[in-house]
Design an enzyme around this catalytic site. Structure first.
Site, PDB file in Angstrom:
ATOM      1  N   CYS A 167       0.815  -1.218   0.000  1.00  0.00           N
ATOM      2  CA  CYS A 167       0.000   0.000   0.000  1.00  0.00           C
ATOM      3  C   CYS A 167       0.849   1.270   0.000  1.00  0.00           C
ATOM      4  CB  CYS A 167      -0.926  -0.027   1.205  1.00  0.00           C
ATOM      5  SG  CYS A 167      -1.924   1.428   1.408  1.00  0.00           S
ATOM      6  N   LYS A 182      -2.060   7.282  -5.697  1.00  0.00           N
ATOM      7  CA  LYS A 182      -2.860   8.484  -5.436  1.00  0.00           C
ATOM      8  C   LYS A 182      -2.034   9.748  -5.671  1.00  0.00           C
ATOM      9  CE  LYS A 182      -5.407   5.722  -5.276  1.00  0.00           C
ATOM     10  NZ  LYS A 182      -5.333   4.256  -5.289  1.00  0.00           N
ATOM     11  N   GLY A 185      -6.886  -5.549 -18.600  1.00  0.00           N
ATOM     12  CA  GLY A 185      -7.669  -5.634 -17.368  1.00  0.00           C
ATOM     13  C   GLY A 185      -8.348  -4.309 -17.054  1.00  0.00           C
ATOM     14  N   ARG A 215      -4.711  -9.577  -8.434  1.00  0.00           N
ATOM     15  CA  ARG A 215      -3.606  -9.900  -7.529  1.00  0.00           C
ATOM     16  C   ARG A 215      -3.928 -11.214  -6.823  1.00  0.00           C
ATOM     17  NH1 ARG A 215       0.084  -6.030  -6.487  1.00  0.00           N
ATOM     18  NH2 ARG A 215       0.462  -6.699  -4.332  1.00  0.00           N
ATOM     19  N   ASP A 270      -4.668  -9.260   2.629  1.00  0.00           N
ATOM     20  CA  ASP A 270      -4.823  -9.785   1.269  1.00  0.00           C
ATOM     21  C   ASP A 270      -4.599 -11.292   1.183  1.00  0.00           C
ATOM     22  OD1 ASP A 270      -5.257  -7.221   0.380  1.00  0.00           O
ATOM     23  OD2 ASP A 270      -3.571  -7.164  -1.027  1.00  0.00           O
ATOM     24  N   ALA A 325      -6.755  -1.999   1.517  1.00  0.00           N
ATOM     25  CA  ALA A 325      -5.912  -1.613   2.648  1.00  0.00           C
ATOM     26  C   ALA A 325      -6.725  -1.450   3.932  1.00  0.00           C
ATOM     27  CB  ALA A 325      -5.178  -0.317   2.322  1.00  0.00           C
ATOM     28  N   HIS A 329     -25.283  22.486   3.305  1.00  0.00           N
ATOM     29  CA  HIS A 329     -25.490  22.976   1.942  1.00  0.00           C
ATOM     30  C   HIS A 329     -24.474  24.072   1.641  1.00  0.00           C
ATOM     31  CE1 HIS A 329     -27.554  24.257  -1.682  1.00  0.00           C
ATOM     32  NE2 HIS A 329     -27.421  25.514  -1.261  1.00  0.00           N
TER      33      HIS A 329
HETATM   34  P1  FAD Z   1       0.727  -5.889   1.851  1.00  0.00           P
HETATM   35  O1  FAD Z   1       0.480  -4.440   1.872  1.00  0.00           O
HETATM   36  O2  FAD Z   1       0.934  -6.544   0.532  1.00  0.00           O
HETATM   37  O3  FAD Z   1       2.006  -6.122   2.773  1.00  0.00           O
HETATM   38  C1  FAD Z   1       2.575  -7.361   2.925  1.00  0.00           C
HETATM   39  C2  FAD Z   1       4.022  -7.170   3.319  1.00  0.00           C
HETATM   40  O4  FAD Z   1       4.530  -8.446   3.701  1.00  0.00           O
HETATM   41  C3  FAD Z   1       4.940  -6.690   2.200  1.00  0.00           C
HETATM   42  O5  FAD Z   1       5.641  -5.541   2.619  1.00  0.00           O
HETATM   43  C4  FAD Z   1       5.915  -7.830   1.973  1.00  0.00           C
HETATM   44  O6  FAD Z   1       7.241  -7.382   1.724  1.00  0.00           O
HETATM   45  C5  FAD Z   1       5.871  -8.547   3.313  1.00  0.00           C
HETATM   46  N1  FAD Z   1       6.206  -9.962   3.250  1.00  0.00           N
HETATM   47  C6  FAD Z   1       5.756 -10.900   2.384  1.00  0.00           C
HETATM   48  N2  FAD Z   1       6.282 -12.109   2.687  1.00  0.00           N
HETATM   49  C7  FAD Z   1       7.075 -11.914   3.767  1.00  0.00           C
HETATM   50  C8  FAD Z   1       7.879 -12.759   4.558  1.00  0.00           C
HETATM   51  N3  FAD Z   1       7.981 -14.075   4.302  1.00  0.00           N
HETATM   52  N4  FAD Z   1       8.572 -12.215   5.574  1.00  0.00           N
HETATM   53  C9  FAD Z   1       8.485 -10.896   5.864  1.00  0.00           C
HETATM   54  N5  FAD Z   1       7.719 -10.052   5.162  1.00  0.00           N
HETATM   55  C10 FAD Z   1       7.022 -10.565   4.127  1.00  0.00           C
HETATM   56  N6  FAD Z   1      -6.193  -0.591  -1.506  1.00  0.00           N
HETATM   57  C11 FAD Z   1      -7.007   0.379  -1.037  1.00  0.00           C
HETATM   58  O7  FAD Z   1      -7.748   0.150  -0.088  1.00  0.00           O
HETATM   59  N7  FAD Z   1      -7.003   1.630  -1.587  1.00  0.00           N
HETATM   60  C12 FAD Z   1      -6.229   1.948  -2.636  1.00  0.00           C
HETATM   61  O8  FAD Z   1      -6.255   3.087  -3.108  1.00  0.00           O
HETATM   62  C13 FAD Z   1      -5.376   0.936  -3.167  1.00  0.00           C
HETATM   63  N8  FAD Z   1      -4.579   1.211  -4.219  1.00  0.00           N
HETATM   64  C14 FAD Z   1      -3.739   0.235  -4.689  1.00  0.00           C
HETATM   65  C15 FAD Z   1      -2.953   0.526  -5.795  1.00  0.00           C
HETATM   66  C16 FAD Z   1      -2.099  -0.430  -6.318  1.00  0.00           C
HETATM   67  C17 FAD Z   1      -1.243  -0.101  -7.512  1.00  0.00           C
HETATM   68  C18 FAD Z   1      -2.028  -1.711  -5.694  1.00  0.00           C
HETATM   69  C19 FAD Z   1      -1.075  -2.758  -6.219  1.00  0.00           C
HETATM   70  C20 FAD Z   1      -2.820  -2.019  -4.602  1.00  0.00           C
HETATM   71  C21 FAD Z   1      -3.689  -1.050  -4.095  1.00  0.00           C
HETATM   72  N9  FAD Z   1      -4.539  -1.309  -3.024  1.00  0.00           N
HETATM   73  C22 FAD Z   1      -5.376  -0.342  -2.556  1.00  0.00           C
HETATM   74  C23 FAD Z   1      -4.550  -2.625  -2.352  1.00  0.00           C
HETATM   75  C24 FAD Z   1      -3.717  -2.570  -1.056  1.00  0.00           C
HETATM   76  O9  FAD Z   1      -2.402  -2.166  -1.360  1.00  0.00           O
HETATM   77  C25 FAD Z   1      -3.697  -3.922  -0.377  1.00  0.00           C
HETATM   78  O10 FAD Z   1      -5.018  -4.385  -0.175  1.00  0.00           O
HETATM   79  C26 FAD Z   1      -3.005  -3.838   0.970  1.00  0.00           C
HETATM   80  O11 FAD Z   1      -1.690  -3.387   0.836  1.00  0.00           O
HETATM   81  C27 FAD Z   1      -2.999  -5.205   1.661  1.00  0.00           C
HETATM   82  O12 FAD Z   1      -2.356  -5.099   2.884  1.00  0.00           O
HETATM   83  P2  FAD Z   1      -1.610  -6.349   3.548  1.00  0.00           P
HETATM   84  O13 FAD Z   1      -1.080  -5.851   4.840  1.00  0.00           O
HETATM   85  O14 FAD Z   1      -2.503  -7.517   3.544  1.00  0.00           O
HETATM   86  O15 FAD Z   1      -0.406  -6.721   2.568  1.00  0.00           O
HETATM   87  P1  NAD Z   2      -9.216  -6.390 -10.576  1.00  0.00           P
HETATM   88  O1  NAD Z   2      -9.676  -7.709 -10.133  1.00  0.00           O
HETATM   89  O2  NAD Z   2      -9.828  -5.168 -10.007  1.00  0.00           O
HETATM   90  O3  NAD Z   2      -9.384  -6.262 -12.159  1.00  0.00           O
HETATM   91  C1  NAD Z   2      -8.800  -7.162 -13.042  1.00  0.00           C
HETATM   92  C2  NAD Z   2      -9.571  -7.129 -14.334  1.00  0.00           C
HETATM   93  O4  NAD Z   2      -8.855  -7.874 -15.312  1.00  0.00           O
HETATM   94  C3  NAD Z   2     -10.960  -7.765 -14.226  1.00  0.00           C
HETATM   95  O5  NAD Z   2     -11.902  -6.851 -14.745  1.00  0.00           O
HETATM   96  C4  NAD Z   2     -10.849  -9.025 -15.063  1.00  0.00           C
HETATM   97  O6  NAD Z   2     -12.057  -9.392 -15.679  1.00  0.00           O
HETATM   98  C5  NAD Z   2      -9.806  -8.615 -16.071  1.00  0.00           C
HETATM   99  N1  NAD Z   2      -9.064  -9.712 -16.715  1.00  0.00           N
HETATM  100  C6  NAD Z   2      -8.634 -10.865 -16.139  1.00  0.00           C
HETATM  101  N2  NAD Z   2      -7.957 -11.603 -17.047  1.00  0.00           N
HETATM  102  C7  NAD Z   2      -7.960 -10.896 -18.202  1.00  0.00           C
HETATM  103  C8  NAD Z   2      -7.414 -11.114 -19.492  1.00  0.00           C
HETATM  104  N3  NAD Z   2      -6.716 -12.211 -19.783  1.00  0.00           N
HETATM  105  N4  NAD Z   2      -7.606 -10.182 -20.449  1.00  0.00           N
HETATM  106  C9  NAD Z   2      -8.316  -9.045 -20.170  1.00  0.00           C
HETATM  107  N5  NAD Z   2      -8.847  -8.798 -18.962  1.00  0.00           N
HETATM  108  C10 NAD Z   2      -8.660  -9.688 -17.982  1.00  0.00           C
HETATM  109  O7  NAD Z   2      -7.633  -6.403 -10.353  1.00  0.00           O
HETATM  110  P2  NAD Z   2      -6.565  -5.226 -10.408  1.00  0.00           P
HETATM  111  O8  NAD Z   2      -7.107  -4.031 -11.101  1.00  0.00           O
HETATM  112  O9  NAD Z   2      -5.321  -5.866 -10.915  1.00  0.00           O
HETATM  113  O10 NAD Z   2      -6.385  -4.886  -8.883  1.00  0.00           O
HETATM  114  C11 NAD Z   2      -5.920  -5.896  -7.964  1.00  0.00           C
HETATM  115  C12 NAD Z   2      -6.412  -5.644  -6.577  1.00  0.00           C
HETATM  116  O11 NAD Z   2      -5.827  -4.471  -6.042  1.00  0.00           O
HETATM  117  C13 NAD Z   2      -7.904  -5.488  -6.533  1.00  0.00           C
HETATM  118  O12 NAD Z   2      -8.417  -6.540  -5.746  1.00  0.00           O
HETATM  119  C14 NAD Z   2      -8.158  -4.191  -5.861  1.00  0.00           C
HETATM  120  O13 NAD Z   2      -9.041  -4.336  -4.802  1.00  0.00           O
HETATM  121  C15 NAD Z   2      -6.815  -3.733  -5.336  1.00  0.00           C
HETATM  122  N6  NAD Z   2      -6.684  -2.303  -5.659  1.00  0.00           N
HETATM  123  C16 NAD Z   2      -7.544  -1.432  -5.042  1.00  0.00           C
HETATM  124  C17 NAD Z   2      -7.510  -0.103  -5.374  1.00  0.00           C
HETATM  125  C18 NAD Z   2      -8.467   0.823  -4.715  1.00  0.00           C
HETATM  126  O14 NAD Z   2      -9.041   0.459  -3.698  1.00  0.00           O
HETATM  127  N7  NAD Z   2      -8.658   2.035  -5.225  1.00  0.00           N
HETATM  128  C19 NAD Z   2      -6.621   0.370  -6.323  1.00  0.00           C
HETATM  129  C20 NAD Z   2      -5.784  -0.540  -6.941  1.00  0.00           C
HETATM  130  C21 NAD Z   2      -5.824  -1.878  -6.586  1.00  0.00           C
END
Ligand code: FAD
Ligand code: NAD
Length: 466
Positions: A44, A53, A181, A274, A314, A322, A445
């Site tokens: 995150c 963001k 996607g 993911r 996750d 997050a 408002h």
């Molecule tokens: P993570 O944040 O993935 O953290 C897991 C940590 O564990 C990592 O730092 C990793 O290095 C560590 N780890 C893994 N294996 C080991 C190990 N064996 N030993 C020690 N450490 C380890 N969610 C939202 O709600 N709002 C958003 O706007 C949003 N935007 C996103 C944008 C992008 C591009 C992406 C990819 C994701 C986004 N998400 C968003 C999703 C959000 O990032 C995840 O849902 C969130 O980070 C999950 O938290 P977590 O603590 O489960 O795992």
């Molecule tokens: P997603 O599941 O949101 O979207 C993936 C999309 O890819 C789906 O619409 C699916 O139908 C499509 N798809 C799958 N296989 C395909 C293929 N072969 N060809 C074309 N389309 C295909 O996944 P994401 O956008 O990768 O995000 C991953 C996770 O990260 C999500 O679970 C989301 O919750 C989290 N995330 C959250 C935020 C937020 O809260 N604003 C921002 C970024 C990521």
């Protein structure tokens, strides 16, 4: 009783793990948290929510300066140019400040950061960087990683075929970005590069964008993104990507099969979802098995099937968000400390941070209708005075309520500030509010939030402004 070095060891310092660590320490437990990244905060803070963001906000400002938005307010600009390096730097500054903030909170709460990747030796012992650490309770919070597309090789350094981490760090604006996607990542990062000048094509396997969201919202979102200049290819699958130098050639065909076509691009973003990350964790050493989706199953209290081992975020079922991970982090720490932790998984808001923002909480109309009779009311942002004044006419608020009790079952919004508006809806669902409760609550408002009040009024058949 065995003597452990720590009461609780948390594996992973993302929003799930770092929050669990702080809460456990606040509850008087001796806590360590292992993470091998250079900085705390997980996906995150390092490569997810925060950097995306920062670029969404920066690119929105740039777009406003070049697309005539400023002109609507009588603001004249000279030639506007993009300093992408500076925009990337402000992103890095935000990440640095926030990840540093977690380090400060760890110190303040006396949480020990074990910098390294952890691997189970047994249920109460892990190895981190070759050192053995013991704890009475171990929480797995290892998060998720990008789902690969078979046959497509991501190379973030080369910058031609990238995943979200690569797309956040591009050093040039692509001429043509193809996003595979049409989910949250594809639309957020597609929006960033579209605003900065790239041609963007989104290829989505399903017949609508944003799976899991309300049907009306998905249709309206497609219209809005098309209006913003994105090309949206629904019901289409990518069957291969060939890279030659700096050019990628994608092979596309209808999802149901049919005529194959090719598309060329100088950048391809793979964003098809993911999946839970447990590589190197040594789950086999403790006999913990994954379900069919690769997730760790837990009870409502986040206990796994192995005594003393818990899991959150996750890596377990539920939306990969997050705030869901954070809520579970607080709850698991409370359970470990002998208290009762609470996470209402039926009320987890979801927000897509595009412009306008897209947000929802509770049931979609489709899911609600499957459960029983419902009343649905929609109020357009065009009729909201603040949205109109701000030149933000796109979107609506939709309230779905039980037909008999008028209890609110779901709320969906598309609006410039939908991400903030949805907090009120989440509170309403959490408190079991009826549409009337929202309708008779005074809303300041002029605010966008009045659109939720009006949509709620519509359930009883008496909105004022349409
Ligand atoms: P993570 O944040 O993935 O953290 C897991 C940590 O564990 C990592 O730092 C990793 O290095 C560590 N780890 C893994 N294996 C080991 C190990 N064996 N030993 C020690 N450490 C380890 N969610 C939202 O709600 N709002 C958003 O706007 C949003 N935007 C996103 C944008 C992008 C591009 C992406 C990819 C994701 C986004 N998400 C968003 C999703 C959000 O990032 C995840 O849902 C969130 O980070 C999950 O938290 P977590 O603590 O489960 O795992
Ligand atoms: P997603 O599941 O949101 O979207 C993936 C999309 O890819 C789906 O619409 C699916 O139908 C499509 N798809 C799958 N296989 C395909 C293929 N072969 N060809 C074309 N389309 C295909 O996944 P994401 O956008 O990768 O995000 C991953 C996770 O990260 C999500 O679970 C989301 O919750 C989290 N995330 C959250 C935020 C937020 O809260 N604003 C921002 C970024 C990521």
């Amino acid at each position: 009783m065995a003597d452990y070095q720590y009461d609780v060891l948390i594996i992973g310092a993302g929003p799930g793990g770092y929050v669990a660590a702080i809460r456990a320490a606040q509850l008087g437990l001796k806590v360590a948290c292992a993470d091998g990244r250079e900085t705390l905060g997980g996906t995150c803070l390092n490569v997810g929510c925060i950097p995306s963001k920062a670029l969404l906000h920066g690119s929105e400002k740039f777009a406003e300066a070049v697309d005539g938005t400023f002109a609507k307010y009588g603001i004249k600009t000279g030639p506007v140019t993009l300093d992408l390096a500076a925009m990337q730097q402000q992103k890095l500054d935000s990440v640095k400040q926030l990840t540093g903030g977690i380090e400060f909170l760890f110190k303040k709460n006396k949480v020990t950061w074990l910098k390294g990747y952890a691997s189970f030796v047994d249920a109460h012992t892990v190895s981190v960087n070759g050192e053995t650490v013991t704890a009475r309770d171990v929480v797995i919070a290892t998060g998720s990683s990008v789902t690969p597309l078979p046959g497509v090789t991501v190379d973030n350094d080369a910058g031609v075929v990238v995943d979200s981490t690569g797309a956040l760090a591009l050093e040039r604006v692509p001429e043509h970005l193809v996003v595979i996607g049409g989910g949250v990542i594809g639309l957020e990062l597609g929006s960033v590069w579209r605003r900065l000048g790239a041609k963007v094509t989104v290829v989505e396997f399903l017949d609508q964008l944003l799976p899991g969201m309300d049907g009306d919202v998905r249709k309206e979102a497609a219209k809005i993104f098309k209006k913003q200049g994105m090309e949206i290819r629904l019901s289409t699958k990518v069957t291969g990507v060939a890279v030659k130098g700096k050019t990628a050639t994608l092979t596309l065909e209808p999802s149901a099969g049919g005529t194959v076509e090719t598309l060329s691009a100088d950048c391809v973003l793979v964003a098809i979802g993911r999946r839970p990350f447990v590589d190197g964790l040594g789950l086999e050493k403790i006999g913990l098995e994954l379900n069919k989706r690769g997730q760790i199953e837990t009870g409502h209290d986040f206990r796994t099937s192995v005594p003393g081992v818990w899991a959150i975020g996750d890596v377990i079922p539920g939306p990969m968000l997050a705030h869901k991970a954070e809520d579970e982090g607080v709850a698991v720490a409370e359970f470990i400390a002998g208290q009762t932790g609470i996470v209402n998984h039926n009320v987890i808001p979801g927000v897509v941070y595009t412009f306008p923002e897209i947000a929802g909480v509770g049931l979609t109309e489709e899911a609600a209708r499957e459960k029983g009779e419902v009343k649905v009311s929609k109020f357009p942002m065009l009729a909201n005075s603040r949205a109109k004044t701000n030149h933000e006419p796109d979107g609506f608020v939709k309230v779905i309520a039980d037909a008999k009790t008028e209890r609110v079952l779901g709320v969906w919004c598309i609006a410039s500030v939908a991400g903030s508006m949805i907090a009120e809806a989440a509170l309403a669902l959490e408190f079991g509010a009826t549409a009337e409760d929202i309708a008779y609550t005074s809303h300041a408002h002029p605010t966008h939030a009045e659109a939720l009040k009006e949509a709620a009024m519509g359930i009883g058949g008496k909105p004022i402004h349409i």
